[in-house]
Design a protein around this motif. Structure first.
Motif, PDB file in Angstrom:
ATOM      1  N   LEU A  53     -56.096   9.371 -34.295  1.00 41.75           N
ATOM      2  CA  LEU A  53     -56.926   8.287 -33.770  1.00 41.75           C
ATOM      3  C   LEU A  53     -57.425   7.345 -34.861  1.00 41.75           C
ATOM      4  CD1 LEU A  53     -59.067  10.329 -31.196  1.00 41.75           C
ATOM      5  CD2 LEU A  53     -56.893   9.155 -30.834  1.00 41.75           C
ATOM      6  N   ASN A  54     -56.840   7.415 -36.035  1.00 43.60           N
ATOM      7  CA  ASN A  54     -57.330   6.614 -37.164  1.00 43.60           C
ATOM      8  C   ASN A  54     -57.247   5.112 -36.892  1.00 43.60           C
ATOM      9  OD1 ASN A  54     -58.055   8.770 -38.811  1.00 43.60           O
ATOM     10  ND2 ASN A  54     -55.987   8.987 -39.637  1.00 43.60           N
ATOM     11  N   ALA A  55     -56.133   4.671 -36.293  1.00 42.03           N
ATOM     12  CA  ALA A  55     -55.956   3.237 -36.042  1.00 42.03           C
ATOM     13  C   ALA A  55     -57.029   2.720 -35.090  1.00 42.03           C
ATOM     14  CB  ALA A  55     -54.562   2.972 -35.479  1.00 42.03           C
ATOM     15  N   LEU A  56     -57.305   3.489 -34.035  1.00 45.83           N
ATOM     16  CA  LEU A  56     -58.352   3.093 -33.086  1.00 45.83           C
ATOM     17  C   LEU A  56     -59.725   3.133 -33.750  1.00 45.83           C
ATOM     18  CD1 LEU A  56     -59.370   2.362 -30.265  1.00 45.83           C
ATOM     19  CD2 LEU A  56     -59.291   4.802 -29.680  1.00 45.83           C
ATOM     20  N   GLU A  57     -59.977   4.172 -34.524  1.00 49.68           N
ATOM     21  CA  GLU A  57     -61.280   4.301 -35.179  1.00 49.68           C
ATOM     22  C   GLU A  57     -61.518   3.150 -36.153  1.00 49.68           C
ATOM     23  OE1 GLU A  57     -64.128   7.725 -37.162  1.00 49.68           O
ATOM     24  OE2 GLU A  57     -61.948   8.076 -37.041  1.00 49.68           O
ATOM     25  N   ASN A  58     -60.473   2.704 -36.834  1.00 46.65           N
ATOM     26  CA  ASN A  58     -60.619   1.589 -37.766  1.00 46.65           C
ATOM     27  C   ASN A  58     -61.080   0.314 -37.061  1.00 46.65           C
ATOM     28  OD1 ASN A  58     -59.856   3.116 -39.974  1.00 46.65           O
ATOM     29  ND2 ASN A  58     -57.703   2.499 -39.875  1.00 46.65           N
ATOM     30  N   GLU A  59     -60.613   0.137 -35.813  1.00 44.76           N
ATOM     31  CA  GLU A  59     -61.021  -1.057 -35.068  1.00 44.76           C
ATOM     32  C   GLU A  59     -62.449  -0.932 -34.547  1.00 44.76           C
ATOM     33  OE1 GLU A  59     -59.226  -3.601 -35.271  1.00 44.76           O
ATOM     34  OE2 GLU A  59     -57.553  -2.528 -36.175  1.00 44.76           O
ATOM     35  N   LEU A  60     -62.903   0.295 -34.347  1.00 40.68           N
ATOM     36  CA  LEU A  60     -64.260   0.508 -33.847  1.00 40.68           C
ATOM     37  C   LEU A  60     -65.306   0.410 -34.951  1.00 40.68           C
ATOM     38  CD1 LEU A  60     -63.575   3.528 -31.457  1.00 40.68           C
ATOM     39  CD2 LEU A  60     -64.015   1.169 -30.783  1.00 40.68           C
ATOM     40  N   VAL A  61     -64.897   0.603 -36.190  1.00 43.92           N
ATOM     41  CA  VAL A  61     -65.822   0.529 -37.322  1.00 43.92           C
ATOM     42  C   VAL A  61     -66.211  -0.933 -37.552  1.00 43.92           C
ATOM     43  CG1 VAL A  61     -66.084   0.886 -39.793  1.00 43.92           C
ATOM     44  CG2 VAL A  61     -64.918   2.595 -38.405  1.00 43.92           C
ATOM     45  N   ASP A  62     -67.487  -1.198 -37.726  1.00 40.81           N
ATOM     46  CA  ASP A  62     -67.986  -2.562 -37.914  1.00 40.81           C
ATOM     47  C   ASP A  62     -67.535  -3.106 -39.270  1.00 40.81           C
ATOM     48  OD1 ASP A  62     -69.322  -4.915 -38.000  1.00 40.81           O
ATOM     49  OD2 ASP A  62     -71.299  -4.092 -37.512  1.00 40.81           O
ATOM     50  N   PRO A  63     -66.751  -4.193 -39.309  1.00 43.48           N
ATOM     51  CA  PRO A  63     -66.294  -4.742 -40.593  1.00 43.48           C
ATOM     52  C   PRO A  63     -67.299  -5.678 -41.244  1.00 43.48           C
ATOM     53  CG  PRO A  63     -65.336  -5.989 -38.804  1.00 43.48           C
ATOM     54  CD  PRO A  63     -66.195  -4.925 -38.164  1.00 43.48           C
ATOM     55  N   GLY A  64     -68.484  -5.815 -40.680  1.00 35.78           N
ATOM     56  CA  GLY A  64     -69.508  -6.668 -41.292  1.00 35.78           C
ATOM     57  C   GLY A  64     -69.249  -8.138 -41.051  1.00 35.78           C
ATOM     58  N   LEU A  65     -69.041  -8.903 -42.116  1.00 33.63           N
ATOM     59  CA  LEU A  65     -68.895 -10.354 -42.013  1.00 33.63           C
ATOM     60  C   LEU A  65     -67.466 -10.803 -41.748  1.00 33.63           C
ATOM     61  CD1 LEU A  65     -71.148 -11.381 -45.058  1.00 33.63           C
ATOM     62  CD2 LEU A  65     -71.799 -11.282 -42.635  1.00 33.63           C
ATOM     63  N   PHE A  66     -66.566  -9.886 -41.522  1.00 28.39           N
ATOM     64  CA  PHE A  66     -65.152 -10.240 -41.468  1.00 28.39           C
ATOM     65  C   PHE A  66     -64.608 -10.388 -40.043  1.00 28.39           C
ATOM     66  CE2 PHE A  66     -65.885  -8.152 -45.510  1.00 28.39           C
ATOM     67  CZ  PHE A  66     -65.389  -9.103 -46.394  1.00 28.39           C
ATOM     68  N   GLY A  67     -65.472 -10.661 -39.080  1.00 30.78           N
ATOM     69  CA  GLY A  67     -65.009 -10.920 -37.715  1.00 30.78           C
ATOM     70  C   GLY A  67     -64.575  -9.668 -37.000  1.00 30.78           C
ATOM     71  N   GLY A  68     -65.542  -8.916 -36.493  1.00 33.89           N
ATOM     72  CA  GLY A  68     -65.214  -7.618 -35.900  1.00 33.89           C
ATOM     73  C   GLY A  68     -65.145  -7.587 -34.395  1.00 33.89           C
ATOM     74  N   ASP A  69     -65.202  -8.751 -33.709  1.00 34.29           N
ATOM     75  CA  ASP A  69     -65.126  -8.751 -32.257  1.00 34.29           C
ATOM     76  C   ASP A  69     -63.737  -8.308 -31.810  1.00 34.29           C
ATOM     77  OD1 ASP A  69     -67.669  -9.664 -32.306  1.00 34.29           O
ATOM     78  OD2 ASP A  69     -67.224 -11.704 -31.644  1.00 34.29           O
ATOM     79  N   ARG A  70     -63.706  -7.394 -30.835  1.00 30.08           N
ATOM     80  CA  ARG A  70     -62.441  -6.839 -30.357  1.00 30.08           C
ATOM     81  C   ARG A  70     -62.446  -6.704 -28.837  1.00 30.08           C
ATOM     82  NH1 ARG A  70     -61.440  -7.768 -34.904  1.00 30.08           N
ATOM     83  NH2 ARG A  70     -60.663  -6.392 -36.562  1.00 30.08           N
ATOM     84  N   ILE A  71     -61.290  -6.970 -28.247  1.00 25.30           N
ATOM     85  CA  ILE A  71     -61.016  -6.594 -26.858  1.00 25.30           C
ATOM     86  C   ILE A  71     -59.885  -5.580 -26.929  1.00 25.30           C
ATOM     87  CG2 ILE A  71     -60.313  -7.365 -24.565  1.00 25.30           C
ATOM     88  CD1 ILE A  71     -61.261 -10.196 -25.385  1.00 25.30           C
ATOM     89  N   ALA A  91     -67.180   6.892 -27.495  1.00 26.98           N
ATOM     90  CA  ALA A  91     -68.603   7.184 -27.271  1.00 26.98           C
ATOM     91  C   ALA A  91     -69.351   7.362 -28.591  1.00 26.98           C
ATOM     92  CB  ALA A  91     -68.742   8.441 -26.408  1.00 26.98           C
ATOM     93  N   ARG A  92     -68.681   7.900 -29.594  1.00 21.78           N
ATOM     94  CA  ARG A  92     -69.329   8.141 -30.886  1.00 21.78           C
ATOM     95  C   ARG A  92     -69.387   6.885 -31.741  1.00 21.78           C
ATOM     96  NH1 ARG A  92     -67.158  10.205 -35.822  1.00 21.78           N
ATOM     97  NH2 ARG A  92     -65.165  10.609 -34.797  1.00 21.78           N
ATOM     98  N   ARG A  93     -68.371   6.021 -31.611  1.00 21.45           N
ATOM     99  CA  ARG A  93     -68.249   4.887 -32.528  1.00 21.45           C
ATOM    100  C   ARG A  93     -68.558   3.526 -31.890  1.00 21.45           C
ATOM    101  NH1 ARG A  93     -68.242   5.514 -37.974  1.00 21.45           N
ATOM    102  NH2 ARG A  93     -66.646   6.961 -38.725  1.00 21.45           N
ATOM    103  N   MET A  94     -68.826   3.464 -30.598  1.00 26.92           N
ATOM    104  CA  MET A  94     -68.980   2.179 -29.911  1.00 26.92           C
ATOM    105  C   MET A  94     -70.104   1.351 -30.532  1.00 26.92           C
ATOM    106  SD  MET A  94     -67.542   0.446 -27.608  1.00 26.92           S
ATOM    107  CE  MET A  94     -67.817  -1.027 -26.636  1.00 26.92           C
ATOM    108  N   ARG A  95     -69.854   0.040 -30.614  1.00 30.43           N
ATOM    109  CA  ARG A  95     -70.825  -0.880 -31.204  1.00 30.43           C
ATOM    110  C   ARG A  95     -70.798  -2.194 -30.437  1.00 30.43           C
ATOM    111  NH1 ARG A  95     -67.754  -4.653 -33.913  1.00 30.43           N
ATOM    112  NH2 ARG A  95     -65.685  -3.946 -34.618  1.00 30.43           N
ATOM    113  N   ASP A  96     -71.714  -3.092 -30.773  1.00 30.76           N
ATOM    114  CA  ASP A  96     -71.714  -4.437 -30.200  1.00 30.76           C
ATOM    115  C   ASP A  96     -70.472  -5.191 -30.659  1.00 30.76           C
ATOM    116  OD1 ASP A  96     -74.127  -3.965 -28.980  1.00 30.76           O
ATOM    117  OD2 ASP A  96     -75.322  -4.869 -30.591  1.00 30.76           O
ATOM    118  N   GLY A  97     -70.041  -6.159 -29.836  1.00 31.32           N
ATOM    119  CA  GLY A  97     -68.888  -6.975 -30.201  1.00 31.32           C
ATOM    120  C   GLY A  97     -67.559  -6.376 -29.804  1.00 31.32           C
ATOM    121  N   ILE A  98     -67.588  -5.376 -28.906  1.00 35.32           N
ATOM    122  CA  ILE A  98     -66.342  -4.735 -28.478  1.00 35.32           C
ATOM    123  C   ILE A  98     -66.342  -4.576 -26.960  1.00 35.32           C
ATOM    124  CG2 ILE A  98     -64.973  -2.615 -28.517  1.00 35.32           C
ATOM    125  CD1 ILE A  98     -65.616  -2.184 -31.326  1.00 35.32           C
TER     126      ILE A  98
END
Length: 361
Positions: A53-71, A91-98
């Motif tokens: 699940l590394n690829a999915l987890e990488n997208e869920l991690v907040d990249p800060g100022l580098f444009g982290g909005d995802r659909i 459920a563990r990694r969910m954040r705003d902007g997704i």
């Protein structure tokens, strides 16, 4: 509890999931206009029992100022260990902007009654049932939603047809809606395509029994279910005609090809199952139940599966499954032209076995 944009869409009807997904994506585009769209399928996670699940987890991690909005849209074939791991990670990694849309088959209604719960690591001895309860509750716990989408039936289907007709600019009486419901056999994709085709010529008029009968009985109109029947029957010209017609119908090509691959996969799996079963000794009722469980509902496709189970050479069966697997893999990479070529190859092969020896340049 704050609402989180995680949607578990559970249904066996592809049209309902497609349209609900489009609504969610439109909402996401409005709220997150700069969001990057990402698609995951089971092949992206490699081993279903021990997924990567590394690829999915990488997208869920907040990249800060580098444009982290995802659909993020995730296609899963069952509520299994893989699906549970994916949901628990979200459920563990969910954040705003997704926004996350998880596409699943229909699940037991008991999941809708599960209460929200905070994220919790599954125990090592936990089975699939316990883990799925844990995962669904965890998604609800972060404010996500579980939507079990049931196809309309009876009067609900009649009203759905009338509403759909109105959306296409046509007036549909109760009598005509009931006629369409009967001829469409509850297949929403078939009904929708029929109404869409009729609307192109009727242009705002009243539906009549004569118009409906002419359109829905026409050999030139395809729903996609004819494709598997034509392939298994060795009718390569009809299979190619169905493929060409649907691929050039103006709809989403990736959805169309995905639907054809899914139906053919079910049909080929049914052929293998029939070869190991004594279908000839079954009563009509038992045979109907047997095929319904395999997802083979129409009499024509049932006959085609039976013929293929007894007459199709093993070499041809292996070629069809290989080409189908290749087409499915290419769709995961959004290579619609490659997937279409693979489907064309398997269509031609059922009429000319020599094609199996040819290699595309």
């Amino acid at each position: 509890m704050a609402k989180s944009h995680v949607y578990l869409l559970c249904s066996d009807d592809p049209l309902l999931k497609k349209e609900r997904s489009e609504q969610i994506i439109a909402l996401a585009r409005k709220e997150l206009p700069q969001a990057e769209f990402m698609l995951f399928s089971e092949s992206d996670f490699k081993n279903p029992s021990d997924p990567d699940l590394n690829a999915l987890e990488n997208e869920l991690v907040d990249p800060g100022l580098f444009g982290g909005d995802r659909i993020i849209r995730i296609y899963l074939r069952a509520l299994n260990i893989l699906a549970c791991r994916v949901m628990l990670l979200i459920a563990r990694r969910m954040r705003d902007g997704i926004f996350v849309i998880i596409d699943l088959p229909r699940v037991n209604s008991s999941y809708a009654r599960l209460p929200p719960a905070p994220y919790k690591e599954p125990s090592g001895r936990m089975g699939v049932n316990g883990m799925s309860n844990l995962a669904v509750s965890a998604i609800k716990g972060i404010g996500g939603s579980l939507e079990i989408l049931y196809p309309p039936e009876g009067e609900q289907l009649t009203r759905w047809i009338q509403s759909r007709s109105s959306a296409y600019g046509m007036r549909c009486s109760l009598e005509c809606a009931q006629m369409i419901s009967s001829m469409g056999e509850g297949n929403l994709i078939s009904i929708d395509q029929s109404l869409r085709v009729i609307s192109m010529t009727l242009k705002g008029g009243d539906l009549t029994p004569q118009i409906i009968d002419k359109s829905m009985s026409s050999d030139s109109r395809f729903t996609g279910f004819e494709f598997s029947e034509a392939v298994l029957s060795g009718n390569y010209s009809r299979a190619l005609n169905v493929l060409y017609s649907l691929a050039n119908s103006g709809g989403s090509l990736i959805d169309t090809l995905g639907f054809l691959c899914s139906r053919l996969d079910s049909a080929l799996s049914a052929v293998a199952t029939v070869r190991q079963s004594n279908v000839a000794a079954m009563s009509f009722r038992d045979r109907s139940i047997f095929f319904m469980k395999l997802g083979v509902k129409t009499p024509g496709l049932q006959d085609a599966v039976l013929r293929a189970a007894t007459t199709m050479p093993a070499k041809l069966y292996d070629f069809l499954t290989s080409k189908l697997a290749s087409a499915s893999s290419e769709l995961c990479l959004f290579d619609t032209q490659g997937a279409r070529r693979d489907l064309e190859d398997l269509c031609v092969a059922v009429g000319n076995f020599d094609v199996m020896e040819l290699k595309r340049l």
